[in-house]
Design a protein around this motif. Structure first.
Motif, PDB file in Angstrom:
ATOM      1  N   LEU A   3       0.829  -1.199   0.000  1.00 19.05           N
ATOM      2  CA  LEU A   3       0.000   0.000   0.000  1.00 19.05           C
ATOM      3  C   LEU A   3       0.869   1.258   0.000  1.00 19.05           C
ATOM      4  CD1 LEU A   3      -2.646   1.484   0.114  1.00 19.05           C
ATOM      5  CD2 LEU A   3      -2.786   0.995   2.572  1.00 19.05           C
ATOM      6  N   VAL A   4       1.918   1.257   0.802  1.00 17.98           N
ATOM      7  CA  VAL A   4       2.838   2.404   0.818  1.00 17.98           C
ATOM      8  C   VAL A   4       3.401   2.654  -0.577  1.00 17.98           C
ATOM      9  CG1 VAL A   4       5.045   3.251   1.699  1.00 17.98           C
ATOM     10  CG2 VAL A   4       3.432   2.145   3.259  1.00 17.98           C
ATOM     11  N   GLN A   5       3.806   1.587  -1.246  1.00 17.61           N
ATOM     12  CA  GLN A   5       4.429   1.716  -2.566  1.00 17.61           C
ATOM     13  C   GLN A   5       3.439   2.122  -3.643  1.00 17.61           C
ATOM     14  OE1 GLN A   5       6.227  -2.125  -3.089  1.00 17.61           O
ATOM     15  NE2 GLN A   5       7.607  -1.861  -1.335  1.00 17.61           N
ATOM     16  N   ASN A   6       2.153   1.803  -3.454  1.00 16.69           N
ATOM     17  CA  ASN A   6       1.164   2.075  -4.492  1.00 16.69           C
ATOM     18  C   ASN A   6       0.439   3.407  -4.309  1.00 16.69           C
ATOM     19  OD1 ASN A   6       0.518  -0.344  -6.523  1.00 16.69           O
ATOM     20  ND2 ASN A   6       1.236  -1.210  -4.598  1.00 16.69           N
ATOM     21  N   LEU A   7       0.738   4.118  -3.234  1.00 17.32           N
ATOM     22  CA  LEU A   7       0.028   5.370  -2.981  1.00 17.32           C
ATOM     23  C   LEU A   7       0.225   6.389  -4.098  1.00 17.32           C
ATOM     24  CD1 LEU A   7       0.645   5.871   0.846  1.00 17.32           C
ATOM     25  CD2 LEU A   7      -1.550   5.494  -0.275  1.00 17.32           C
ATOM     26  N   GLY A   8       1.336   6.309  -4.776  1.00 17.60           N
ATOM     27  CA  GLY A   8       1.601   7.261  -5.847  1.00 17.60           C
ATOM     28  C   GLY A   8       0.925   6.926  -7.159  1.00 17.60           C
ATOM     29  N   ARG A   9       0.217   5.815  -7.224  1.00 19.54           N
ATOM     30  CA  ARG A   9      -0.390   5.373  -8.479  1.00 19.54           C
ATOM     31  C   ARG A   9      -1.869   5.746  -8.531  1.00 19.54           C
ATOM     32  NH1 ARG A   9       1.415  -0.780  -9.393  1.00 19.54           N
ATOM     33  NH2 ARG A   9       0.622  -0.269 -11.471  1.00 19.54           N
ATOM     34  N   GLY A  10      -2.358   5.958  -9.718  1.00 18.69           N
ATOM     35  CA  GLY A  10      -3.790   6.181  -9.909  1.00 18.69           C
ATOM     36  C   GLY A  10      -4.233   7.609  -9.742  1.00 18.69           C
ATOM     37  N   GLY A  11      -3.343   8.515  -9.340  1.00 14.25           N
ATOM     38  CA  GLY A  11      -3.713   9.910  -9.206  1.00 14.25           C
ATOM     39  C   GLY A  11      -4.646  10.205  -8.052  1.00 14.25           C
ATOM     40  N   LEU A  12      -4.747   9.295  -7.066  1.00 10.82           N
ATOM     41  CA  LEU A  12      -5.637   9.532  -5.938  1.00 10.82           C
ATOM     42  C   LEU A  12      -5.076  10.556  -4.969  1.00 10.82           C
ATOM     43  CD1 LEU A  12      -6.890   5.921  -5.089  1.00 10.82           C
ATOM     44  CD2 LEU A  12      -8.212   7.788  -6.082  1.00 10.82           C
ATOM     45  N   PHE A  13      -3.742  10.614  -4.842  1.00  6.15           N
ATOM     46  CA  PHE A  13      -3.136  11.466  -3.830  1.00  6.15           C
ATOM     47  C   PHE A  13      -2.101  12.405  -4.431  1.00  6.15           C
ATOM     48  CE2 PHE A  13      -4.483   7.607  -1.628  1.00  6.15           C
ATOM     49  CZ  PHE A  13      -5.208   8.143  -0.579  1.00  6.15           C
ATOM     50  N   GLY A  14      -2.170  13.654  -4.006  1.00  9.57           N
ATOM     51  CA  GLY A  14      -1.118  14.591  -4.333  1.00  9.57           C
ATOM     52  C   GLY A  14       0.055  14.403  -3.384  1.00  9.57           C
ATOM     53  N   ASP A  15       1.087  15.201  -3.576  1.00 11.41           N
ATOM     54  CA  ASP A  15       2.325  15.008  -2.811  1.00 11.41           C
ATOM     55  C   ASP A  15       2.106  15.112  -1.303  1.00 11.41           C
ATOM     56  OD1 ASP A  15       3.643  14.644  -5.173  1.00 11.41           O
ATOM     57  OD2 ASP A  15       4.425  16.696  -5.286  1.00 11.41           O
ATOM     58  N   ALA A  16       1.407  16.140  -0.846  1.00  5.96           N
ATOM     59  CA  ALA A  16       1.239  16.359   0.594  1.00  5.96           C
ATOM     60  C   ALA A  16       0.420  15.241   1.231  1.00  5.96           C
ATOM     61  CB  ALA A  16       0.578  17.709   0.846  1.00  5.96           C
ATOM     62  N   ALA A  17      -0.689  14.885   0.607  1.00  2.00           N
ATOM     63  CA  ALA A  17      -1.540  13.825   1.159  1.00  2.00           C
ATOM     64  C   ALA A  17      -0.836  12.481   1.097  1.00  2.00           C
ATOM     65  CB  ALA A  17      -2.865  13.763   0.402  1.00  2.00           C
ATOM     66  N   ARG A  18      -0.096  12.228   0.032  1.00  2.00           N
ATOM     67  CA  ARG A  18       0.635  10.970  -0.077  1.00  2.00           C
ATOM     68  C   ARG A  18       1.681  10.858   1.030  1.00  2.00           C
ATOM     69  NH1 ARG A  18       1.448  11.119  -4.997  1.00  2.00           N
ATOM     70  NH2 ARG A  18       3.494  12.119  -5.098  1.00  2.00           N
ATOM     71  N   ALA A  19       2.371  11.934   1.325  1.00  3.51           N
ATOM     72  CA  ALA A  19       3.366  11.921   2.391  1.00  3.51           C
ATOM     73  C   ALA A  19       2.714  11.645   3.744  1.00  3.51           C
ATOM     74  CB  ALA A  19       4.109  13.251   2.436  1.00  3.51           C
ATOM     75  N   GLU A  20       1.551  12.240   3.976  1.00  2.00           N
ATOM     76  CA  GLU A  20       0.843  12.009   5.242  1.00  2.00           C
ATOM     77  C   GLU A  20       0.367  10.555   5.334  1.00  2.00           C
ATOM     78  OE1 GLU A  20      -0.342  13.065   8.974  1.00  2.00           O
ATOM     79  OE2 GLU A  20       0.649  14.387   7.531  1.00  2.00           O
ATOM     80  N   ALA A  21      -0.145  10.023   4.233  1.00  2.00           N
ATOM     81  CA  ALA A  21      -0.602   8.632   4.218  1.00  2.00           C
ATOM     82  C   ALA A  21       0.550   7.671   4.470  1.00  2.00           C
ATOM     83  CB  ALA A  21      -1.265   8.320   2.877  1.00  2.00           C
ATOM     84  N   GLN A  22       1.705   7.949   3.870  1.00  2.00           N
ATOM     85  CA  GLN A  22       2.872   7.092   4.078  1.00  2.00           C
ATOM     86  C   GLN A  22       3.327   7.118   5.536  1.00  2.00           C
ATOM     87  OE1 GLN A  22       5.450   8.724   1.067  1.00  2.00           O
ATOM     88  NE2 GLN A  22       4.916   7.137  -0.437  1.00  2.00           N
ATOM     89  N   LYS A  23       3.336   8.284   6.136  1.00  2.00           N
ATOM     90  CA  LYS A  23       3.690   8.384   7.555  1.00  2.00           C
ATOM     91  C   LYS A  23       2.715   7.575   8.408  1.00  2.00           C
ATOM     92  CE  LYS A  23       5.723  13.035   7.445  1.00  2.00           C
ATOM     93  NZ  LYS A  23       5.525  14.440   7.889  1.00  2.00           N
ATOM     94  N   LYS A  24       1.448   7.688   8.077  1.00  2.00           N
ATOM     95  CA  LYS A  24       0.423   6.972   8.840  1.00  2.00           C
ATOM     96  C   LYS A  24       0.625   5.465   8.745  1.00  2.00           C
ATOM     97  CE  LYS A  24      -4.576   7.003   9.607  1.00  2.00           C
ATOM     98  NZ  LYS A  24      -5.877   7.547   9.155  1.00  2.00           N
ATOM     99  N   LEU A  25       0.903   4.977   7.553  1.00  2.00           N
ATOM    100  CA  LEU A  25       1.099   3.544   7.366  1.00  2.00           C
ATOM    101  C   LEU A  25       2.404   3.061   7.992  1.00  2.00           C
ATOM    102  CD1 LEU A  25      -0.211   3.345   3.719  1.00  2.00           C
ATOM    103  CD2 LEU A  25      -1.312   2.358   5.725  1.00  2.00           C
ATOM    104  N   GLU A  26       3.415   3.903   7.995  1.00  2.00           N
ATOM    105  CA  GLU A  26       4.671   3.522   8.634  1.00  2.00           C
ATOM    106  C   GLU A  26       4.511   3.392  10.148  1.00  2.00           C
ATOM    107  OE1 GLU A  26       7.155   6.637   7.237  1.00  2.00           O
ATOM    108  OE2 GLU A  26       7.444   5.739   5.242  1.00  2.00           O
TER     109      GLU A  26
END
Length: 669
Positions: free
Chosen positions: A384-407
């Motif tokens: 999930l962490v690796q796929n957050l950048g795919r599909g255009g669902l998340f911009g840079d800021a939201a993707r970074a927050e999601a990655q932190k949350k999953l970590e």
């Protein structure tokens, strides 16, 4: 996924290439047309993957059966077997407590002989009420033994700081499930209240109220409950947790509610926190006034009734029959009571569930299963962490927050990380009702310990012996109970590729909630805030629309002419799609050389989770209410979106299980 339909056979066998004379053609037989063969897996994968289960489990006469339902039944049988062993040969102190508790409940002769003895001390306490100042201590004492009266008080998450629990004062204390029942004037409600009044009469008589006083005391009970209900909020207003959250300092409660003595109440419950939530001060002001203004006799009648109602299922048959006639037949529509062993098991799970969970996990959760579950869950999270950048669902800021949350995500397998204090009054075998009160007092004590800073992760809201796999949004953790780690979810005998398709996809389903339209409201630090922006909201809205359209076009299995309600099931459908994608990505990362055989096992593991037989009547109810798609759709719809499925089973584009690439819906393309 469309229901199975006749194939449109367009291929016609070719005639012999060489031309023949009309005479010779007349003399020869035309070859029979050859039918195109399509693998059953490419037509209806659910039916193919589950053909053995479906053959072995015919349609029930009513309701439904399912593979996951059978898992739950197996877990119950495992609990029953464990308690039988603890009854005959306990291996430790907790098993001794459980064995005695179980034995006392199964001994119906002893339960009959015990009669109303278990509640006699509580009724004596109520009888000792002489004036207004005696009411509040009696209320506090009943809460302490797990019988909430007048209002509710429980431990729940502090919405300002998710790393702690608060004590929540809530509305409660009513015998009917909806406060509106006490004020409605329609015929059906009036008939229900009349049945309820009859139930009150029976319980009051069993508590020792003289026949000449039954009608008077019944009227007093109903009068007090109507007064409480008048100050209660409608149930619809309580659905949003924020409406139940109103922090107040505990220091002023004693002065503000002098008759209820809420400061003393907290001390009796063992709560020393400086803050509680009290979201309906008007109701508590009303209760405070009622304690001061009503005659003690009215409070005595009400409290006797509430004790009798709460304890009736655990006492002699006359008590149990009275409770079932109203609560079972009238409110729940049940025809017959559950078997005695089931009633006793339910009681033990209610009052001593964590004790049973401790022993269940020790017996049924192997280190190998725990480690495998942790391994797969971790790999799915990484996917999930690796796929957050795919599909255009998340911009840079939201993707970074999601990655932190999953970590920061915690994965908890089998049992809660923190254990409990199992010191409790010994239980004998002569009083099931007495044991119920002992265990309920212990459970309440341990629940109250949740209140205070740093205690939010003390335990789960589900028991280890109950099959569950869930994402805990408040604490950013994945919870997998010990009972969940068996077939068809994850079993040591299952091939690893199968485990990824079943357990791994369920993990992916739940972890998607960490970053979806629900997860957006809690950030990586655990603060309650919306960390999405306008771009994420728009992208998710587009995805949601596509998923609702996809599922809304699919026939509802077992119902003629009905379609799946894609708007109703949309959020869970997205999680299914994401879960299968993430699990497959984890499988490829872990076993890159698996090939078609690995993929076949993977998708089979997924499909076999959803085996079910559902009657038409039950399907009709589910189609209107269930936020999850029916089993055949859950099995097929996510699989048919993936090209890997078609490759594994050699499904050609255009077959039911392999739509065109442009018609597929993929969360992380």
């Amino acid at each position: 996924m469309p229901t199975p339909r006749p194939l449109a056979l367009a291929l016609i066998a070719a005639l012999v290439a060489s031309l023949a004379s009309p005479a010779s053609l007349a003399a020869k037989k035309k070859p029979a047309p050859k039918k195109a063969t399509v693998s059953p897996a490419c037509t209806d994968f659910y039916a193919e993957a589950n053909k053995g289960w479906l053959a072995a489990n015919p349609m029930p006469s009513a309701g439904a059966i399912s593979a996951l339902g059978q898992l739950t039944a197996r877990a119950q049988q495992q609990q029953r077997d464990l308690l039988d062993g603890a009854m005959g040969s306990p291996q430790n102190n907790v098993q001794k407590l459980l064995g005695d508790f179980w034995a006392s409940g199964l001994d119906e002769a002893a339960v009959e002989q015990d009669g109303a003895a278990p509640v006699a001390p509580l009724l004596k306490r109520i009888d000792s009420i002489r004036k207004a100042k005696d009411v509040a201590p009696a209320i506090a004492a009943l809460h302490q033994v797990g019988i909430p009266v007048a209002f509710g008080f429980n431990a729940d998450v502090d919405l300002r700081d998710l790393d702690r629990h608060l004590g929540y004062f809530t509305q409660g204390g009513l015998g009917l499930p909806d406060p509106a029942y006490y004020t409605r004037t329609d015929a059906d409600t009036q008939a229900l209240v009349a049945r309820y009044a009859d139930y009150i009469r029976k319980i009051l008589a069993l508590t020792g109220v003289a026949q000449k006083d039954i009608e008077t005391q019944t009227a007093l009970v109903l009068d007090l409950e109507k007064r409480i209900a008048a100050a209660a909020r409608p149930l619809v207003d309580l659905r949003d947790p924020r409406n139940n959250f109103a922090p107040v300092a505990t220091a002023g409660l004693g002065k503000q509610y002098k008759n209820l003595q809420l400061d003393a109440f907290l001390k009796v419950q063992g709560v020393n926190d400086d803050t509680v939530s009290l979201a309906n001060p008007a109701m508590f002001a009303q209760l405070d006034a009622l304690v001061g203004s009503l005659k003690p006799e009215e409070w005595q009648a009400y409290l006797r009734w509430r004790v009798g109602d709460a304890m009736a299922p655990y006492l002699a048959k006359s008590w149990r029959n009275a409770a079932f006639d109203f609560r079972g037949k009238v409110l729940l529509g049940q025809a017959e009571p559950a078997p005695r062993w089931q009633q006793v098991l339910d009681a033990i799970n209610l009052a001593a569930g964590p004790m049973l969970g401790r022993e269940y996990a020790a017996k049924h959760l192997s280190d190998a299963s725990r480690k495998q579950a942790e391994l797969i869950a971790g790999q799915v999270r990484d996917a999930l962490v690796q796929n957050l950048g795919r599909g255009g669902l998340f911009g840079d800021a939201a993707r970074a927050e999601a990655q932190k949350k999953l970590e920061r995500l915690r994965i908890e397998i089998g049992t809660p990380r923190r254990d409990l204090d199992y010191s409790v009054q010994p239980m004998g075998r002569g009083s099931f009702g007495g044991n119920m009160l002992i265990a309920s007092t212990w459970r309440h004590r341990e629940e109250m310990k949740r209140i205070g800073r740093g205690n939010a992760d003390r335990r789960w809201d589900v028991l280890p012996q109950q099959p569950a796999l869930a994402y805990d949004l408040a604490h950013n953790r994945l919870i997998v109970t010990a009972a969940m780690l068996q077939a068809p979810v994850l079993d040591e005998a299952m091939p690893p590729d199968n485990q990824y398709g079943a357990f791994g996809a369920l993990v992916g389903h739940e972890l998607s909630h960490a970053i979806d339209d629900r997860g957006r409201h809690v950030d990586a630090k655990g603060d309650v805030r919306d960390w999405w922006g306008a771009g994420e909201t728009a992208a998710w809205g587009t995805l949601s629309g596509k998923v609702a359209t996809l599922y809304g076009a699919l026939p509802y299995p077992g119902l003629t002419g009905a379609k799946v309600n894609g708007q109703l099931t949309r959020d869970e459908d997205i999680a299914d799609l994401a879960g299968l994608e993430l699990a497959h990505a984890a499988l490829l990362a872990a076993h890159p050389d698996g090939g078609a055989q690995a993929d076949k096992a993977f998708y089979t593991g997924w499909a076999q989770l959803w085996a079910q037989q559902v009657t038409a009547d039950e399907a009709q109810i589910r189609a209107q209410q269930d936020v999850r798609a029916p089993g055949p759709v859950r099995a097929n719809a996510p699989a048919m979106q993936q090209a890997a499925f078609g490759a594994a089973f050699a499904c050609k584009i255009g077959t039911p299980m392999q739509p065109k690439a442009e018609d597929r819906v993929i969360v992380f393309p």
